[in-house]
Design a protein around this motif. Structure first.
Motif, PDB file in Angstrom:
ATOM      1  N   PRO A  35      89.443  87.632 -75.882  1.00 60.22           N
ATOM      2  CA  PRO A  35      89.866  87.799 -77.253  1.00 60.22           C
ATOM      3  C   PRO A  35      90.358  86.387 -77.639  1.00 60.22           C
ATOM      4  N   LEU A  36      91.031  85.575 -76.702  1.00 64.76           N
ATOM      5  CA  LEU A  36      91.568  84.312 -76.999  1.00 64.76           C
ATOM      6  C   LEU A  36      90.626  83.312 -77.332  1.00 64.76           C
ATOM      7  N   ILE A  37      89.486  83.594 -76.666  1.00 64.02           N
ATOM      8  CA  ILE A  37      88.210  82.546 -77.055  1.00 64.02           C
ATOM      9  C   ILE A  37      87.756  83.036 -78.183  1.00 64.02           C
ATOM     10  N   ILE A  38      87.899  84.318 -78.415  1.00 64.41           N
ATOM     11  CA  ILE A  38      87.008  84.783 -80.069  1.00 64.41           C
ATOM     12  C   ILE A  38      87.784  84.359 -80.879  1.00 64.41           C
ATOM     13  N   MET A  39      88.948  84.527 -80.857  1.00 63.84           N
ATOM     14  CA  MET A  39      89.990  83.995 -81.863  1.00 63.84           C
ATOM     15  C   MET A  39      89.859  82.683 -82.299  1.00 63.84           C
ATOM     16  N   ALA A  40      89.505  81.557 -81.124  1.00 65.33           N
ATOM     17  CA  ALA A  40      89.379  80.437 -81.751  1.00 65.33           C
ATOM     18  C   ALA A  40      87.719  80.090 -82.005  1.00 65.33           C
ATOM     19  N   GLY A  41      87.024  81.012 -81.943  1.00 70.24           N
ATOM     20  CA  GLY A  41      85.629  81.163 -82.555  1.00 70.24           C
ATOM     21  C   GLY A  41      84.777  80.132 -81.620  1.00 70.24           C
ATOM     22  N   GLU A  42      85.019  80.222 -80.168  1.00 69.32           N
ATOM     23  CA  GLU A  42      84.521  79.272 -79.437  1.00 69.32           C
ATOM     24  C   GLU A  42      83.656  80.024 -78.268  1.00 69.32           C
ATOM     25  N   GLU A  43      83.274  81.436 -78.444  1.00 70.14           N
ATOM     26  CA  GLU A  43      82.732  81.900 -77.211  1.00 70.14           C
ATOM     27  C   GLU A  43      81.441  81.214 -76.602  1.00 70.14           C
ATOM     28  N   ASP A  44      80.524  80.608 -77.469  1.00 81.85           N
ATOM     29  CA  ASP A  44      79.197  80.083 -77.286  1.00 81.85           C
ATOM     30  C   ASP A  44      79.527  78.848 -76.388  1.00 81.85           C
ATOM     31  N   ARG A  45      80.526  77.996 -76.762  1.00 79.75           N
ATOM     32  CA  ARG A  45      80.822  76.653 -75.959  1.00 79.75           C
ATOM     33  C   ARG A  45      81.438  77.144 -74.709  1.00 79.75           C
ATOM     34  N   PHE A  46      82.397  78.296 -74.637  1.00 81.10           N
ATOM     35  CA  PHE A  46      83.054  78.460 -73.714  1.00 81.10           C
ATOM     36  C   PHE A  46      82.063  78.966 -72.429  1.00 81.10           C
ATOM     37  N   ARG A  47      81.123  79.461 -72.901  1.00 79.51           N
ATOM     38  CA  ARG A  47      80.286  80.007 -71.912  1.00 79.51           C
ATOM     39  C   ARG A  47      79.249  79.023 -71.367  1.00 79.51           C
ATOM     40  N   LYS A  48      79.059  78.095 -72.030  1.00 81.07           N
ATOM     41  CA  LYS A  48      78.439  76.915 -71.811  1.00 81.07           C
ATOM     42  C   LYS A  48      79.137  76.322 -70.780  1.00 81.07           C
ATOM     43  N   LEU A  49      80.414  76.251 -70.943  1.00 79.97           N
ATOM     44  CA  LEU A  49      81.231  75.321 -69.896  1.00 79.97           C
ATOM     45  C   LEU A  49      81.817  76.035 -68.688  1.00 79.97           C
ATOM     46  N   TYR A  50      81.923  77.510 -68.641  1.00 71.09           N
ATOM     47  CA  TYR A  50      82.437  78.231 -67.601  1.00 71.09           C
ATOM     48  C   TYR A  50      81.619  79.130 -67.372  1.00 71.09           C
ATOM     49  N   LYS A  51      81.732  79.585 -65.882  1.00 70.19           N
ATOM     50  CA  LYS A  51      80.969  80.827 -65.485  1.00 70.19           C
ATOM     51  C   LYS A  51      81.864  82.102 -65.727  1.00 70.19           C
ATOM     52  N   GLU A  52      83.321  81.725 -65.471  1.00 73.25           N
ATOM     53  CA  GLU A  52      84.397  82.924 -65.465  1.00 73.25           C
ATOM     54  C   GLU A  52      85.352  82.820 -66.429  1.00 73.25           C
ATOM     55  N   VAL A  53      85.771  83.971 -66.917  1.00 77.68           N
ATOM     56  CA  VAL A  53      86.594  84.040 -67.777  1.00 77.68           C
ATOM     57  C   VAL A  53      88.005  84.194 -67.127  1.00 77.68           C
ATOM     58  N   ASN A  54      88.587  83.512 -66.973  1.00 81.84           N
ATOM     59  CA  ASN A  54      90.179  83.595 -66.119  1.00 81.84           C
ATOM     60  C   ASN A  54      91.208  82.841 -66.813  1.00 81.84           C
ATOM     61  N   ALA A  55      92.324  82.916 -66.461  1.00 83.36           N
ATOM     62  CA  ALA A  55      93.512  82.337 -66.830  1.00 83.36           C
ATOM     63  C   ALA A  55      93.279  80.765 -66.696  1.00 83.36           C
ATOM     64  N   GLU A  56      92.983  80.328 -65.735  1.00 83.19           N
ATOM     65  CA  GLU A  56      92.731  78.741 -65.607  1.00 83.19           C
ATOM     66  C   GLU A  56      91.770  78.137 -66.667  1.00 83.19           C
ATOM     67  N   ASN A  57      90.639  78.993 -66.608  1.00 81.12           N
ATOM     68  CA  ASN A  57      89.726  78.428 -67.442  1.00 81.12           C
ATOM     69  C   ASN A  57      90.041  78.342 -68.875  1.00 81.12           C
ATOM     70  N   VAL A  58      90.511  79.551 -69.347  1.00 82.40           N
ATOM     71  CA  VAL A  58      90.937  79.687 -70.739  1.00 82.40           C
ATOM     72  C   VAL A  58      91.968  78.603 -70.999  1.00 82.40           C
ATOM     73  N   PHE A  59      92.857  78.526 -70.269  1.00 85.64           N
ATOM     74  CA  PHE A  59      93.984  77.472 -70.451  1.00 85.64           C
ATOM     75  C   PHE A  59      93.454  76.106 -70.440  1.00 85.64           C
ATOM     76  N   GLU A  60      92.617  75.721 -69.664  1.00 84.18           N
ATOM     77  CA  GLU A  60      91.956  74.614 -69.640  1.00 84.18           C
ATOM     78  C   GLU A  60      91.315  74.206 -71.094  1.00 84.18           C
ATOM     79  N   PHE A  61      90.430  75.289 -71.061  1.00 81.70           N
ATOM     80  CA  PHE A  61      89.509  75.219 -72.295  1.00 81.70           C
ATOM     81  C   PHE A  61      90.286  74.865 -73.747  1.00 81.70           C
TER      82      PHE A  61
END
Lengths: 323, 318, 494
Positions: B47-73
């Motif tokens: 949901p944090l990624i969805i709230m930012a409206g950046e799901e597509d970009r996130f998926r392009k950059l990371y394989k896994e949705v985890n705390a570290e990746n979301v924070f960095e992103f």
């Protein structure tokens, strides 16, 4: 008949809406001892407010802007001009060799009309033409200039579309062809390289039919656009005109609008606008004897090829080549 | 005031607000989620990624949705236009183009925040957890509000800032409620009970936890949380409060009085506020929360567009 | 070799200081502090290195937080860099400053008269004091403004004239004129501000003339140009935008003068009148302090591909509906070949002898000069006439054979584009070398800022001292490793 009504119409058609169009035109005929500009009127559609000034060469320039969106811009310049009978000027017979001694001073005084320009660079190929002209001439400055005009007229072909409005003389020299703009530029290159001062003249050439005493019908002149030729400075400080395109003496049918170093100084219409639209340009020049208004209208239009529709926000208006 | 300056002030405020909002959400959720079971992990982070409206970009950059990746992103990625460092950079860039029009203190404050935000080493912060970084951003944003309030004349420039701040808040809160509400109700809690824990996080991420408890008795009920965040007239992060700020700012700019409007943005702001003032939370749920919040977001978007048309890019007519 | 003064060897930051073969502004050739520097020297000589370092860092931080940076585009992304600031001020004795002030005033007035003449009556050509061909062949001579009447006849409202002190004579001479859009004055004001904050004790016992009157004076002059009268004057500063390396200065000056900072897209011309686009509609603009080069000002008149400027602006200017500072076409006066004629302008227009010496200049478009230059490239500095910022330059003695030959070809191909001058051994001022942790002599120049209101020239006391922070370097430009110093003119006798 040497009194003419001239109507020079330039029309820009855009593919889509454009706005904030700023334009500058040099369309007002000169008013001096050789011709009188009896009236001049500039009309634009859409309507605009304009200002006028005289540039560094003494030419009249009119500026106007159209801010609101439009898809078509029409500029119509209408003038009535009286060409004067040439005064019986005694031809200058100074030999080239005498002139060469004093040419340093001329070079200082008329620097602008002797230095190379973007359209008229100094090229080795011009020297050959100058040599041929000098060989054919009677050895005087006037004779040389006339011979140069003839050599160019003989050795270049008048071909529309062979060059474009931004062509420098390199293009026409390489293909041996061009339009009046190129003929004039080549001639300027030749005389300047020979150490003479030469200036570009923008204007109209009234066709013989329109100048005939019984002319009624209006006619299209100068290859459906404005015309260009040159003037060369004589040692007696008078400017002598030559028309290398026509290959005949310049007379009452040549109506002058503006002087400059080359076409860049005298472009009849130039402008910029905002918008993403492509554009097409059409230019039409008509002339008729000023005393007769009853002629049948025969409108001829020449449509220039459409400009490529590149997507940039601010764009220059398409310039018109002098033919 | 130059149109371009008004526009820069408006966006300066929006970017600061967005950075602050992201920092809050990241901080609170991160710590809450760490206490969750591994199984619901991914479901909670998404949901944090969805709230930012950046799901597509996130998926392009990371394989896994985890705390570290979301924070960095969300905090550090320069290639994520919604990341905190990017929002701060854009806020500062807008400030830079108008620095002659703001107070020296404001400029030095935002410029300082920019340099601070860029001085963090992402790897170190990921190891340390987001609190330290997010706190800095949150307080940086608060301080900028304070500095602005006390050093900038409260003229129309200040009003453009105010409208920017408030409009961004309307959207941030609407997205938060929308995404979290559905996420939390749709995802069965491992404990079986309603996820009290999660609702606390939602309230905390807009700083409304304590205010909620003053107003409602425990336990935390999702519907009341929604009521608090959508309809509360006083809480600075509620949609209604923010919408009234938008309206007040726009009226101050145009000078229009009560019951009238000078442009489309004002008309829409008035209508939005009308609904928020008279609707009841029960009615909202009856007609569908998601649809309701979508409407809010749509209207808010139109208000933004119309502000631009009215004040930033009006057509020049000869 | 000027040996290190014996009594200095033990003096903290000055340990090992060597004045070298150059004029040292702080020490006489005998190693004694010059009178104007006595108090400052005592202060620095007794200061602990750690103490000095601390203040230096404080100053740097202050510049960073204020965003006093310039943008470098070498890495393609555009990074902001601090313009390095050297904490040790440069002091100009009052008596010497008086002379500089007189010399610059004279020069600015003469340059203005020259511009007024070449764009007007052109009497100077008829009197044969300068060849028309030299003027007309300047890339920045704009025929578009020949005959344009500028308000109050002022062309050079703001000039930055580069001076250097020649180590041989110890005398200040003019190296270059900048009469288009000279930049750097904001550094003068900010340097002073930071200096008073971080090194207040240095000012004790030294009475330094203030510099902060500049924005008010500039504003007064701009206001006086308004075609609608001073009371209705709407003044703006026109900037190319945040990506311009001098953007900080544009914004600084607008703020200090309390006027609007605009970009080209904020302005619009209608019917020969300039307006700015505000949230309440169009507002008429009377005076533009423009920091955009001539060629980009108006896409209708100049480069059609420019998106920085305002189409139609020149029409409004020509019609007298808007005033521009500086005037358009000024580049002809700071052309490096025209520079050689400025002493002649002073004699011709003012009937005075120049107060300040110029550097001997060879104009490559003159055949005899060209021959000399080509024969002596090893010993000369060659400059492209239209360039600035230390670009397009050859420093003969510091260049290898290949570079010299490269310039030989360039000069031969286009002699009008080049001039040459003997290398001027610039004076040095003690400066802090962070890598060594001590003070060493570094070469400096001086750019005073002159404002002209049509009657008198007002000059900020001092100006911008630029310092080549690299050892032995003569290039002071910020783009090439230069920094700056606060510059003091002391009140009264010194």
């Amino acid at each position: 008949m040497n009194r003419y009504r001239l109507v020079h119409t330039t029309e820009f058609l855009y593919d889509g809406p454009v706005s904030e169009s700023y334009n500058e035109v040099r369309l007002r005929p000169m008013h001096d001892e050789r011709q009188s500009c009896l009236s001049f009127r500039l009309i634009t559609a859409p309507m605009s407010r304009g200002t006028a000034y005289r540039d560094a060469y003494g030419n009249w320039v009119h500026q106007f802007n159209v801010l609101a969106e439009h898809q078509r811009l029409k500029v119509e310049a209408e003038s009535v001009v009286l060409a004067h009978e040439a005064m019986d000027s005694s031809a200058d017979s100074t030999p080239l060799s005498d002139y060469d001694c004093s040419c340093h001073q001329i070079a200082e005084e008329f620097y602008d009309f002797m230095a190379p320009t973007g359209y008229v660079p100094h090229l080795a190929a011009l020297e050959q033409i100058a040599e041929d002209a000098e060989a054919q001439s009677d050895g005087t400055v006037a004779g040389f200039a006339e011979a140069a005009s003839n050599v160019i007229h003989e050795s270049f072909r008048y071909v529309k579309g062979a060059t474009h409005v931004h062509s420098s003389i390199e293009d026409s020299l390489s293909i041996g062809a061009g339009v009046c703009q190129d003929f004039a530029h080549v001639m300027l290159g030749v005389v300047r390289m020979r150490g003479l001062a030469g200036r570009y003249v923008s204007g109209y050439l009234v066709p013989g039919a329109a100048a005939a005493p019984d002319a009624k019908q209006e006619d299209v002149i100068g290859g459906q656009a404005s015309h260009a030729w040159v003037e060369v400075l004589m040692p007696n400080n008078s400017w002598m005109p030559f028309d290398p395109t026509l290959g005949k003496p310049v007379g009452l049918r040549h109506i002058r609008i503006a002087y400059g170093r080359d076409y860049g100084d005298v472009a009849p219409v130039r402008g910029v606008y905002k918008g993403h639209a492509g554009q097409r340009l059409s230019v039409d020049v008509r002339v008729r004897p000023a005393l007769d208004d009853t002629g049948t209208e025969q409108l001829a239009k020449s449509a220039a090829p459409p400009a490529p529709a590149t997507m940039i926000a601010e764009r220059p208006q398409q310039p018109q080549q002098q033919q | 005031m130059l149109s371009r300056i008004a526009e820069s002030l408006f966006w300066l405020a929006r970017y600061i607000e967005r950075a602050e909002g992201t920092a809050r959400i990241l901080d609170v959720n991160y710590h809450m989620l760490l206490e969750q079971s591994q199984q619901s992990y991914r479901l909670r982070w998404e949901p944090l990624i969805i709230m930012a409206g950046e799901e597509d970009r996130f998926r392009k950059l990371y394989k896994e949705v985890n705390a570290e990746n979301v924070f960095e992103f969300l905090a550090f990625r320069h290639d994520n236009p919604s990341s905190i460092v990017q929002c701060i950079a854009k806020a500062r860039e807008n400030a830079r183009t108008i620095r002659d029009r703001m107070s020296r203190e404001m400029w030095e404050d935002i410029n300082g925040l920019f340099h601070v935000a860029n001085s963090y080493v992402p790897a170190d912060e990921i190891a340390a957890g987001p609190h330290r970084f997010c706190d800095k951003i949150k307080f940086g944003a608060h301080r900028f509000h304070g500095v602005t309030d006390s050093t900038l004349p409260h003229d129309e420039g200040w009003d453009f800032l105010r409208v920017g701040w408030a409009l961004e808040r309307v959207e941030m809160t609407a997205r938060l409620v929308d995404v979290q509400y559905h996420n939390l109700l749709d995802t069965p809690s491992p404990t079986g009970a309603l996820d009290n824990h999660q609702w606390m996080a939602v309230l905390r991420s807009v700083g409304a936890y304590e205010a909620y408890h003053r107003q409602y008795p425990p336990p935390i009920e999702p519907e009341k949380v929604a009521e608090m965040l959508i309809l509360n007239p006083q809480h600075p992060h509620s949609i209604r409060f923010s919408a009234s700020e938008v309206q007040a700012g726009l009226r101050a700019i145009s000078g229009s009085g009560r019951g009238s409007y000078a442009n489309e943005a004002e008309r829409l702001a008035g209508r939005l506020l009308e609904r928020l003032s008279y609707d009841r939370i029960g009615e909202i749920f009856d007609q569908g929360l998601h649809g309701y919040l979508n409407d809010v977001l749509r209207i808010s978007g139109s208000i933004g567009e119309d502000i631009a048309r009215t004040y930033f890019y009006y057509a020049v007519v000869a | 070799m000027g040996a290190a003064p014996a009594h200095m060897a033990s003096l903290g930051l000055f340990a090992g200081y060597d004045t070298g073969d150059f004029y040292d502004e702080m020490f006489s050739s005998r190693g004694e502090p010059r009178p104007a520097y006595t108090k400052l020297f005592q202060k620095l000589a007794t200061m602990a290195r750690s103490h000095f370092e601390e203040r230096r860092k404080l100053a740097d931080l202050s510049f960073l937080i204020q965003g006093i940076t310039f943008t470098v585009y070498s890495d393609g992304r555009g990074t902001e860099r601090l313009f390095p600031f050297d904490l040790i001020p440069r002091i100009i004795p009052n008596s010497e400053w008086q002379r500089i002030d007189r010399g610059l005033s004279q020069r600015v007035v003469a340059l203005n008269l020259f511009l007024h003449d070449v764009y007007g009556k052109q009497q100077i050509f008829r009197d044969q004091r300068i060849p028309r061909s030299l003027v007309y062949s300047c890339p920045h001579f704009h025929r578009e403004v020949v005959g344009v009447e500028v308000p109050k006849g002022i062309h050079t409202h703001i000039c930055g004239i580069d001076l250097v002190r020649d180590s041989k004579s110890g005398e200040f001479c003019v190296l270059e004129d900048n009469v288009r859009t000279p930049s750097g004055v904001s550094y003068v004001l900010e340097n002073r501000l930071v200096m008073t904050r971080t090194f207040p004790d240095a000012f004790q016992a030294n009475e330094v003339l203030p510099v902060n009157n500049y924005p008010a004076e500039l504003s007064r002059i701009l206001r006086s140009l308004s075609p609608r009268g001073e009371n209705e004057a709407q003044i703006v500063v026109l900037t190319p935008g945040t990506y311009n390396s001098a953007y900080f200065e544009h914004s600084f000056l607008a703020q200090q003068m309390g006027v609007e900072l605009v970009e080209g897209r904020d302005l619009i011309v209608d019917g020969g009148v300039v307006y700015m686009k505000t949230i309440r509609g169009l507002t008429r603009v009377d005076v533009i302090y423009r920091r955009i080069d001539d060629e980009f000002l108006d896409s209708l008149t100049f480069r059609a591909d420019s998106i920085l400027g305002v189409p139609g602006l020149m029409g409004a200017y020509r019609a007298g509906n808007v005033a521009l500072a500086n005037a358009v076409g000024n580049g002809v006066a700071d052309d490096k070949a025209i520079y050689a004629y400025v002493p002649e302008f002073i004699r011709y227009y003012l009937g005075e002898e120049p107060v300040l010496r110029s550097v001997e200049t060879f104009i490559c478009s003159k055949p005899q000069d060209l021959k000399y230059v080509l024969d002596h490239l090893d010993n000369l500095v060659v400059k492209a006439v239209g360039e600035s910022g230390g670009y397009g330059m050859l420093i003969g003695p510091a260049s290898d054979r290949q570079r010299i030959e490269e310039f030989r070809c360039r000069i031969k191909a286009n002699p009008r584009n080049y001039i040459a001058q003997p290398v001027v051994p610039l004076s040095r001022v003690p400066s802090y070398d962070a890598s060594e942790g001590s003070i060493a002599g570094r070469h400096v120049d001086l750019r005073p800022y002159c404002l002209y209101d049509g009657e008198k020239v007002t000059i900020v006391p001092g100006g911008l001292t630029r310092v080549a922070l690299q050892r032995d370097s003569l290039i002071v430009n910020s783009s090439q490793g230069g920094g700056s110093k606060d510059t003091w003119v002391l009140r009264g006798e010194s």
